[in-house]
Design an enzyme around this catalytic site. Structure first.
Site, PDB file in Angstrom:
ATOM      1  N   PRO A   2      19.958 -50.964  71.337  1.00 34.17           N
ATOM      2  CA  PRO A   2      20.137 -52.070  70.386  1.00 34.17           C
ATOM      3  C   PRO A   2      20.633 -53.330  71.111  1.00 34.17           C
ATOM      4  O   PRO A   2      21.638 -53.287  71.801  1.00 34.17           O
ATOM      5  CB  PRO A   2      21.219 -51.561  69.425  1.00 34.17           C
ATOM      6  CG  PRO A   2      21.425 -50.125  69.740  1.00 34.17           C
ATOM      7  CD  PRO A   2      20.878 -49.865  71.117  1.00 34.17           C
ATOM      8  N   GLU A   3      19.889 -54.390  70.976  1.00 36.45           N
ATOM      9  CA  GLU A   3      20.268 -55.670  71.574  1.00 36.45           C
ATOM     10  C   GLU A   3      20.832 -56.566  70.470  1.00 36.45           C
ATOM     11  O   GLU A   3      20.876 -56.179  69.306  1.00 36.45           O
ATOM     12  CB  GLU A   3      19.029 -56.318  72.216  1.00 36.45           C
ATOM     13  CG  GLU A   3      18.432 -55.516  73.375  1.00 36.45           C
ATOM     14  CD  GLU A   3      19.232 -55.688  74.663  1.00 36.45           C
ATOM     15  OE1 GLU A   3      20.190 -56.484  74.682  1.00 36.45           O
ATOM     16  OE2 GLU A   3      18.893 -55.010  75.646  1.00 36.45           O
ATOM     17  N   HIS A  95      23.897 -35.703  65.526  1.00 39.10           N
ATOM     18  CA  HIS A  95      24.349 -36.983  66.100  1.00 39.10           C
ATOM     19  C   HIS A  95      24.916 -37.953  65.068  1.00 39.10           C
ATOM     20  O   HIS A  95      25.168 -39.103  65.381  1.00 39.10           O
ATOM     21  CB  HIS A  95      23.246 -37.685  66.896  1.00 39.10           C
ATOM     22  CG  HIS A  95      22.596 -36.815  67.922  1.00 39.10           C
ATOM     23  ND1 HIS A  95      23.314 -36.185  68.910  1.00 39.10           N
ATOM     24  CD2 HIS A  95      21.289 -36.457  68.098  1.00 39.10           C
ATOM     25  CE1 HIS A  95      22.469 -35.473  69.657  1.00 39.10           C
ATOM     26  NE2 HIS A  95      21.256 -35.617  69.181  1.00 39.10           N
ATOM     27  N   ARG A 123      23.496 -40.650  72.191  1.00 37.57           N
ATOM     28  CA  ARG A 123      24.023 -40.678  73.562  1.00 37.57           C
ATOM     29  C   ARG A 123      25.527 -40.943  73.609  1.00 37.57           C
ATOM     30  O   ARG A 123      26.129 -40.894  74.673  1.00 37.57           O
ATOM     31  CB  ARG A 123      23.248 -41.688  74.394  1.00 37.57           C
ATOM     32  CG  ARG A 123      21.785 -41.260  74.533  1.00 37.57           C
ATOM     33  CD  ARG A 123      21.016 -42.164  75.453  1.00 37.57           C
ATOM     34  NE  ARG A 123      21.539 -42.136  76.811  1.00 37.57           N
ATOM     35  CZ  ARG A 123      21.112 -42.930  77.778  1.00 37.57           C
ATOM     36  NH1 ARG A 123      20.162 -43.806  77.535  1.00 37.57           N
ATOM     37  NH2 ARG A 123      21.640 -42.851  78.989  1.00 37.57           N
ATOM     38  N   ARG A 166      27.252 -71.480  92.045  1.00 30.62           N
ATOM     39  CA  ARG A 166      27.119 -70.019  91.909  1.00 30.62           C
ATOM     40  C   ARG A 166      25.867 -69.563  92.646  1.00 30.62           C
ATOM     41  O   ARG A 166      24.796 -70.137  92.472  1.00 30.62           O
ATOM     42  CB  ARG A 166      27.018 -69.616  90.420  1.00 30.62           C
ATOM     43  CG  ARG A 166      28.200 -70.028  89.553  1.00 30.62           C
ATOM     44  CD  ARG A 166      29.402 -69.125  89.749  1.00 30.62           C
ATOM     45  NE  ARG A 166      29.145 -67.706  89.582  1.00 30.62           N
ATOM     46  CZ  ARG A 166      29.372 -67.038  88.461  1.00 30.62           C
ATOM     47  NH1 ARG A 166      29.834 -67.654  87.391  1.00 30.62           N
ATOM     48  NH2 ARG A 166      29.152 -65.744  88.403  1.00 30.62           N
TER      49      ARG A 166
END
Ligand SMILES: [Zn+2]
Length: 293
Positions: A2-3, A95, A123, A166
């Site tokens: 999931p983003e 789960h 997971r 950077r």
């Protein structure tokens, strides 16, 4: 995984079912996900005053009444988690690790309108944590997060200023959650393609103008994904739908070796840090190339 768009879609899917309702109880079926689940009994009976998002964290705002501090349940979906709105008698699946039981609408006469907000996480990299007080952002997981990519503080100038001198690759720079939250691998790869920036270019070498364009592209790819997620909102209710991990039309992500859709050059794969990255050697030439699209 999931983003940010999936998490935002989850927030929108869950929100109408919980805001203004009472958190009757919580049930924990697995004591520990990434960390031990924190859902103190004191929360039972709290009013849920909002569901917010910070980065990929979902925040359930809880009002515990006049004599108590307010608090926030902090939920992260980890690598594989999802939240569903379910009828109270829905059998548990493998789960299913944690659930909120929320009351029906305040004026409802029927207890049958109670709902479960159930967390499934195969997971177990997700988390359920609690922060007391009015400001959940003091929690150690939230305190050091960068700006929201869809918020007002995020801009090309912001990226330009923070990137000076950077040396890390620009792709890693925009994926650093201390800089900006929620720009996952897909969205970084796609926005860099759209902006014509090679992902390996040192962040400090990218021009102000290119960052201006890149910041707009990042907003664009995230907003597109959230818009797509809107079509899956109904799937959050009932047990048969699949919560959306969105299929999107992608220019580069996962397309190594395929021809570029803009110029037909074979897309190239490269490892940056520990992540694989795909780019078009022709369209993504420099740090300030004319964007291909
Ligand atoms: Zn190309």
């Amino acid at each position: 995984m999931p983003e940010l768009p999936e998490v935002e879609t989850t927030r929108r899917g869950v929100e109408p079912w919980v805001v203004g309702r009472t958190l009757k109880t919580t049930r924990t079926y697995q004591s520990s996900l990434r960390w031990p689940i924190e859902a103190p009994k004191a929360l039972h009976g709290a009013n849920i005053n909002g569901v917010y998002r910070r980065g990929k964290y979902l925040l359930f705002g809880l009002d515990l009444g006049d004599d108590h501090d307010n608090g926030t349940l902090i939920v992260h979906l980890g690598m594989s988690g999802s939240l569903r709105v379910l009828a109270v008698d829905t059998p548990r699946l493998k789960h299913d690790h944690f659930e909120l039981v929320v009351s029906g609408p305040r004026k409802s006469k029927s207890a049958q309108e109670d709902k479960l907000i159930r967390l499934n996480d195969p997971r177990r990299f997700g988390c359920v944590l609690y922060q007391s007080g009015n400001d959940p952002k003091v929690h150690p997981l939230l305190a050091h997060l960068g700006v929201e990519p869809l918020g007002n503080e995020f801009s090309g100038e912001y990226l330009f200023q923070l990137s000076r001198r950077r040396k890390l690759a620009v792709k890693n720079f925009i994926m650093d959650s201390k800089i900006v939250v929620g720009v996952g691998n897909i969205y970084a790869a796609e926005s860099l393609f759209q902006a014509g920036i090679r992902p390996t270019v040192p962040a400090g070498k990218v021009t102000r103008q290119a960052y201006e364009d890149l910041s707009q592209r990042i907003r664009g790819v995230l907003a597109d994904a959230i818009r797509q997620g809107g079509t899956t909102l109904r799937d959050f209710v009932g047990s048969d739908g699949k919560p959306g991990y969105f299929k999107q039309s992608l220019y580069v992500y996962g397309r190594e070796g395929e021809p570029c859709q803009v110029c037909a050059t074979r897309l190239k794969g490269v490892n940056i840090g520990n992540r694989s990255s795909v780019y078009c050697p022709t369209c993504q030439r420099h740090s300030s190339f004319q964007p291909p699209i």
